[in-house]
Design an enzyme around this catalytic site. Structure first.
Site, PDB file in Angstrom:
ATOM      1  N   HIS A  54     -21.654  11.733  57.419  1.00  0.00           N
ATOM      2  CA  HIS A  54     -20.366  12.314  58.006  1.00  0.00           C
ATOM      3  C   HIS A  54     -19.335  12.650  56.817  1.00  0.00           C
ATOM      4  CE1 HIS A  54     -21.172  10.170  62.088  1.00  0.00           C
ATOM      5  NE2 HIS A  54     -20.980  11.254  62.267  1.00  0.00           N
ATOM      6  N   CYS A  75     -15.726   4.033  61.502  1.00  0.00           N
ATOM      7  CA  CYS A  75     -16.675   4.404  62.661  1.00  0.00           C
ATOM      8  C   CYS A  75     -16.419   3.507  63.922  1.00  0.00           C
ATOM      9  CB  CYS A  75     -18.427   3.983  62.352  1.00  0.00           C
ATOM     10  SG  CYS A  75     -18.761   4.515  60.716  1.00  0.00           S
TER      11      CYS A  75
END
Ligand code: CIR
Length: 260
Positions: free
Chosen positions: A168, A255
């Site tokens: 990401h 996250c």
């Protein structure tokens, strides 16, 4: 004045389930251990709470091994929240599981409902703008749909690119304050942070780049002493969290929560 990009009153987390051993990973570097992960998760939640924030702790979801990584399911902005459309098929169902919690917190809850994909891990909100990194999980259609909602809420959104082989965008960067971004050299080299003050993680400590500024604290993965010292020298109050189990699944500090 408060800055909603790093000053928060609430966060949402979800405890890991036993199925965490089946979580997605780019490379197999070992199986995460539920017990040690639960301990690390508890210290993460405690650090968030120590800043005075309320943390909504959701129950584990056995059906979704990666559900502990709640950040990927939504984007939280002051005006409202947007449910994402994960690019990982096994994670698609996590979004509906997150929706009720967000409905309880936001009057305006939107969703990415077209054919595109976008995951929260690819989105960095800086206060000036929203940066979205295209990646294997986030495509042009997903970015375009989010850009429309963001524009309606008065945010400018800039599409950037996540380096090849990096899960990401935020695997490689985090917001430290209104001007400052912590980044790996490889991501900064793309030029996407022009106009910001960029602090580089130490060479060999790339996994330290996924940190979070949460109120007065910077939460970062333990085991990256040179980056921790640099942040301390820069005046940030650093809390180190054991990230060894999450790292086996390519997960990090950002996250594990939705922050708003
Ligand atoms: C995944 O591959 O989707 C999970 N194993 C890790 C997700 C990490 N999330 C994030 O960086 N925002």
């Amino acid at each position: 004045m408060t800055n909603p990009s790093f000053e928060f009153t609430r966060a949402i987390t979800r405890r890991p389930a036993a199925s965490i051993v089946n979580g997605l990973r780019a490379e197999d570097i070992g199986t995460p251990d539920l017990e040690t992960m639960l301990k690390a998760h508890a210290s993460y939640v405690a650090a968030l709470k120590s800043t005075g924030a309320e943390v909504i702790e959701l129950d584990p979801l056995e059906a979704y091994p990666d559900a502990v990584f709640v950040e990927d399911t939504a984007l939280c902005l002051p005006q409202g929240a947007v449910l994402m459309r994960p690019g990982a098929p096994s994670r698609m169902g996590e979004v509906a599981e997150m929706a009720p919690a967000l409905r309880g917190c936001y009057e305006d809850l939107r969703e990415i409902k077209g054919h595109g994909h976008i995951e929260g891990g690819d989105i960095l909100v800086t206060g000036r703008e929203i940066l979205v990194g295209r990646s294997d999980r986030t495509d042009a259609a997903g970015v375009a749909e989010l850009a429309e909602i963001a524009a309606e809420w008065g945010h400018s959104l800039r599409e950037v690119f996540t380096p090849e082989g990096v899960l990401h965008f935020k695997t490689d960067c985090s917001l430290m304050d209104a001007e400052t971004i912590l980044s790996t050299r490889r991501l900064d080299a793309s030029g996407c942070f022009e106009g910001y003050r960029v602090l580089h993680v130490a060479d060999g400590e790339e996994a330290a780049a996924n940190a979070i500024r949460f109120n007065n604290l910077v939460l970062m993965a333990a085991g990256f002493p040179r980056t921790a010292e640099m942040l301390d020298r820069e005046g940030f109050e650093v809390v180190e969290i054991d990230n060894r189990d999450c790292a086996k699944l390519d997960g990090g500090m950002s996250c594990l929560s939705l922050r708003f």
